[in-house]
Design a protein around this motif. Sequence first.
Motif, PDB file in Angstrom:
ATOM      1  N   PRO A 531       0.805  -1.291   0.040  1.00 59.36           N
ATOM      2  CA  PRO A 531      -0.239  -0.386  -0.625  1.00 59.36           C
ATOM      3  C   PRO A 531       0.649   1.514  -0.060  1.00 59.36           C
ATOM      4  N   ASP A 532       0.323   1.789  -0.747  1.00 60.61           N
ATOM      5  CA  ASP A 532       0.676   3.683  -0.718  1.00 60.61           C
ATOM      6  C   ASP A 532       0.440   4.328   0.876  1.00 60.61           C
ATOM      7  N   LEU A 533       1.374   4.402   2.200  1.00 61.47           N
ATOM      8  CA  LEU A 533       0.908   5.266   2.606  1.00 61.47           C
ATOM      9  C   LEU A 533       0.861   6.372   2.855  1.00 61.47           C
ATOM     10  N   LEU A 534       1.113   6.968   1.939  1.00 61.00           N
ATOM     11  CA  LEU A 534       1.210   8.775   1.975  1.00 61.00           C
ATOM     12  C   LEU A 534      -0.292   8.341   0.194  1.00 61.00           C
ATOM     13  N   ALA A 535      -1.157   7.929   0.122  1.00 63.24           N
ATOM     14  CA  ALA A 535      -1.330   8.502  -0.525  1.00 63.24           C
ATOM     15  C   ALA A 535      -3.099   9.355  -0.297  1.00 63.24           C
ATOM     16  N   GLY A 536      -3.096   8.480   1.379  1.00 69.24           N
ATOM     17  CA  GLY A 536      -4.992   8.836   1.531  1.00 69.24           C
ATOM     18  C   GLY A 536      -5.599   7.941   1.395  1.00 69.24           C
ATOM     19  N   PRO A 537      -7.048   8.662   1.791  1.00 71.35           N
ATOM     20  CA  PRO A 537      -7.139   9.107   2.529  1.00 71.35           C
ATOM     21  C   PRO A 537      -6.818   9.315   3.942  1.00 71.35           C
ATOM     22  N   PHE A 538      -6.799  10.714   4.639  1.00 75.70           N
ATOM     23  CA  PHE A 538      -7.051  10.192   6.065  1.00 75.70           C
ATOM     24  C   PHE A 538      -7.795  11.080   6.506  1.00 75.70           C
ATOM     25  N   ALA A 539      -7.918  10.985   7.913  1.00 76.62           N
ATOM     26  CA  ALA A 539      -9.024  11.445   8.710  1.00 76.62           C
ATOM     27  C   ALA A 539      -8.083  12.722   8.592  1.00 76.62           C
ATOM     28  N   HIS A 540      -6.984  13.418   9.247  1.00 75.27           N
ATOM     29  CA  HIS A 540      -6.877  14.682   9.809  1.00 75.27           C
ATOM     30  C   HIS A 540      -5.167  14.961   9.316  1.00 75.27           C
ATOM     31  N   ILE A 541      -4.930  16.010   9.195  1.00 72.92           N
ATOM     32  CA  ILE A 541      -3.529  16.396   8.118  1.00 72.92           C
ATOM     33  C   ILE A 541      -2.735  17.811   8.892  1.00 72.92           C
ATOM     34  N   VAL A 542      -1.665  17.687   9.495  1.00 70.87           N
ATOM     35  CA  VAL A 542      -1.165  18.130  10.224  1.00 70.87           C
ATOM     36  C   VAL A 542       0.050  18.886   9.724  1.00 70.87           C
ATOM     37  N   VAL A 543       0.197  20.407   9.358  1.00 73.00           N
ATOM     38  CA  VAL A 543       0.881  21.136   8.633  1.00 73.00           C
ATOM     39  C   VAL A 543       2.025  22.008   9.709  1.00 73.00           C
ATOM     40  N   ASP A 544       3.247  22.026   9.523  1.00 71.26           N
ATOM     41  CA  ASP A 544       4.044  22.663   9.987  1.00 71.26           C
ATOM     42  C   ASP A 544       4.364  23.437   8.469  1.00 71.26           C
ATOM     43  N   GLU A 545       5.196  24.789   9.519  1.00 74.28           N
ATOM     44  CA  GLU A 545       5.854  25.981   8.527  1.00 74.28           C
ATOM     45  C   GLU A 545       4.721  25.497   7.258  1.00 74.28           C
ATOM     46  N   ALA A 546       2.925  25.770   7.292  1.00 74.58           N
ATOM     47  CA  ALA A 546       2.181  26.246   6.428  1.00 74.58           C
ATOM     48  C   ALA A 546       2.558  27.282   5.387  1.00 74.58           C
ATOM     49  N   GLN A 547       2.903  28.188   6.489  1.00 76.26           N
ATOM     50  CA  GLN A 547       2.816  29.574   5.462  1.00 76.26           C
ATOM     51  C   GLN A 547       3.414  29.519   4.137  1.00 76.26           C
ATOM     52  N   GLU A 548       4.569  28.350   4.091  1.00 75.98           N
ATOM     53  CA  GLU A 548       5.244  28.402   2.238  1.00 75.98           C
ATOM     54  C   GLU A 548       4.660  27.891   1.730  1.00 75.98           C
ATOM     55  N   LEU A 549       3.352  26.916   2.055  1.00 72.33           N
ATOM     56  CA  LEU A 549       2.431  26.436   1.153  1.00 72.33           C
ATOM     57  C   LEU A 549       2.000  27.445   0.096  1.00 72.33           C
ATOM     58  N   THR A 550       2.602  26.309  -1.948  1.00 69.68           N
ATOM     59  CA  THR A 550       1.687  27.359  -2.234  1.00 69.68           C
ATOM     60  C   THR A 550       0.634  27.144  -2.598  1.00 69.68           C
ATOM     61  N   ASP A 551      -0.782  27.709  -3.784  1.00 69.23           N
ATOM     62  CA  ASP A 551      -2.260  27.176  -3.412  1.00 69.23           C
ATOM     63  C   ASP A 551      -2.239  25.904  -4.377  1.00 69.23           C
ATOM     64  N   ALA A 552      -1.215  25.979  -5.414  1.00 71.36           N
ATOM     65  CA  ALA A 552      -1.041  24.469  -6.057  1.00 71.36           C
ATOM     66  C   ALA A 552      -0.740  23.495  -4.336  1.00 71.36           C
ATOM     67  N   GLU A 553       0.201  23.802  -3.909  1.00 68.54           N
ATOM     68  CA  GLU A 553       0.920  22.461  -3.002  1.00 68.54           C
ATOM     69  C   GLU A 553      -0.052  22.396  -2.364  1.00 68.54           C
ATOM     70  N   TRP A 554      -0.995  22.766  -1.750  1.00 70.83           N
ATOM     71  CA  TRP A 554      -2.249  22.766  -0.461  1.00 70.83           C
ATOM     72  C   TRP A 554      -3.295  21.948  -1.849  1.00 70.83           C
ATOM     73  N   GLN A 555      -2.907  22.023  -2.666  1.00 71.62           N
ATOM     74  CA  GLN A 555      -4.316  20.842  -2.960  1.00 71.62           C
ATOM     75  C   GLN A 555      -3.659  19.260  -3.197  1.00 71.62           C
TER      76      GLN A 555
END
Length: 746
Positions: A531-555
């Motif tokens: 299984p691809d352990l990072l493929a999801g779906p996940f029930a909750h996601i925690v993002v640190d240093e989130a100010q750096e993410l672009t709109d595309a990366e948020w997708q």
Amino acid sequence: MNPLTTSAFDLPDHLSPKADPKLIAADEQHFAAIAECLEQTIAEVSDSLDAQRRAPGGTGREAMDRDTEIHRLTSRLRTLRRFGLDLCLGHMVSTDDSEHPEPVYVGRLGLTDSTGRRLLVDWRSPAAEPFFGATHANPMGLASRRRYRWTRGRISDYWDEVFTADGLERHAALDDQSAFIASLGTNRSPRMRDVLGTIQADQDAIIRAGSRGALVVDGGPGTGKTVVALHRSAYLLYSDPRLGHRRGGVLFVGPHRPYLDYVADVLPSLGEEGVQTCTLRDLVAEGAAAAVEADPDVARLKSSADLVQAIETAVRFYEEPPTKGMTVTTHWSDVWLSADDWTEAFEAAEPGTPHNEARAQVWDELLTVLADKHDGEEAPPALLRKSLNQNRELLAAFNHAWPLLEAADLVGDLWSVPAYLRKCAPWLSPEEVRKLQRKEDPQAWTVSDLPLLDAARQRLGDPETARRNRRHQAILAAQRERMAQVVDNLIGAVADSGADGDEGIGLVRMLSGEDAKVSLVDESELPTPDPDLLAGPFAHIVVDEAQELTDAEWQMLLLRCPSRSFTIVGDRAQARHGFTESWQERLARIGFDRISLASLSINYRTPEEIMAEAEPVIRAALPDANVPTSIRSGGVPVVHGSASELDSILDTWLATHADGIACVIGVPTSRTTSDTTSGTTPPVTFRFRTTSSRVRSLTPELSKGLEFDLVVLIDPEEFGDGIEGAVDHYVAMTRATQQLAILTTT
């Protein structure tokens, strides 16, 4: 150390007053009970785990329940063995009406002895909340609280806080509160040290907040954002059954690999080993080797969520039914396959099914349409379907109409076929289409390509899955055919033997039944993919240093969490490319609907001497920056000097500090575009004499999220211009927990 015969306290000489039996005798007695219970609990959990492993595997839900229980027991046993008495964080005494209220001891996990006496309450339980949340303004029903500092399994210090006059009568060792605050600035190590016992009330309130919607945790350097993010991950898994591993679990996303290495021990120390941790690069196979986009205009265009959405149009281009019919020749007759028939078959793809996996649904419907239209000589349905499956002209037409697609090929075509890009993203200007073309090597991937590759892979599905499914079906079909022959032979043998009566009739019926044929097929022959352990779906996601993410990366993250349940941790003042919107405006624009904001404004890490010099650096570029207030003084002024003093500063620091970590931060002299964000091999930025493992060398980008006792900046004015340069300068300065030196080469 045998905790039953050796004191749990190992206080240094200067703290000898704290060793007074009146102050610690009750703790010693309680620790003895904990030690005895630990030994018994470890034995019981080991026995339960052995029993589960010996039990039959079972099938379906039964097998899942067994695996879940084995995972739970293994994690608990590992935590119990990892710690000893230092499972205990401290205790609290309430202001109830009893004459001598019993202290409540708070631990990393709950512990109950054989009589049902609660020796430790889990730090995540509601009963433990006052231990972290009580303040003098809001004691939350506490008279006093004691926190321990553990060193190599024994208590090297402790602090008592008294909230009421009654607390003074309960044998409290009163420290100036600044002694506890000063402890937050103790020496760092290559891994984030255990901080559970030092969580403050403002941090704890955020850790325990609900999980619905998106919670933004905004805070400047040293406010404990990373601490909150990690402990919140563990807390939510404990407190919210909607987020358990069966429901998807929790994904923790960090900014770069050195950061993940730094915090790697935190979640296991909290008893949580099921949280998946990664960087954005890790979500896509091409991420490890991706370079930084050299052209800032191209990077800007690819950062748009609209371009990610264009992947849907790019895939739909390969899902349009043919507009012309064709004649399909079978062994029995010819069948006309019209354009309407193609359309009917294409509409059989279930919504949400990845393109490559939907292919099987469309093909199956296509064969059904042809079989229903077959009006020639009577043909056995199974043979007709087999004939159609092997029809080369039909297969060629179908492969052209609904081909298996690779994500890399699809995105590569966007960068090499201008007409295809214009069709998928008609809002782009001719100049923008030209800029996005990559003639030499369309698949020379950059970090900016990763969101598009990810969207394409999610929408297409793995083409190997479709191939694997076909192989599965072929294996099963071959097995069924063999078993059908075996069953026919057995039935014939029964008939030839002259067997009669109920026994013979029952055997014939049993062997000829469809259920029997299916049960005789051995599905263990089928290969099972990892299984691809990072493929999801996940029930909750925690993002640190989130100010750096672009709109595309948020997708990339939104695709993995349809519930939009997020903890978003960041600081607008640390956004290298600027962050002019509010958090609410940014997140609403990219697809979040329920957004709440929590702010951290107290700097526990950075001494006020350093923050006094760092604040003007960021305010010059961002006047409204959320600059936190430092609550402790390091007593050491910031050093300014020449880069020629670097070796001398490092040598002096190493000689006078037996522990701790230093870091030299600067811009590498031979900087490449591929080594500044992946973090796989932190670049050496300049040369210095020492080879001590306690001295690291990083770029400003890779220092983000980390902390060091001594930080030496080399030529911070060379970090860059505008917002990016100011942010890198500010971030690098605020990595220091004790001492900062700023050196220049001129």
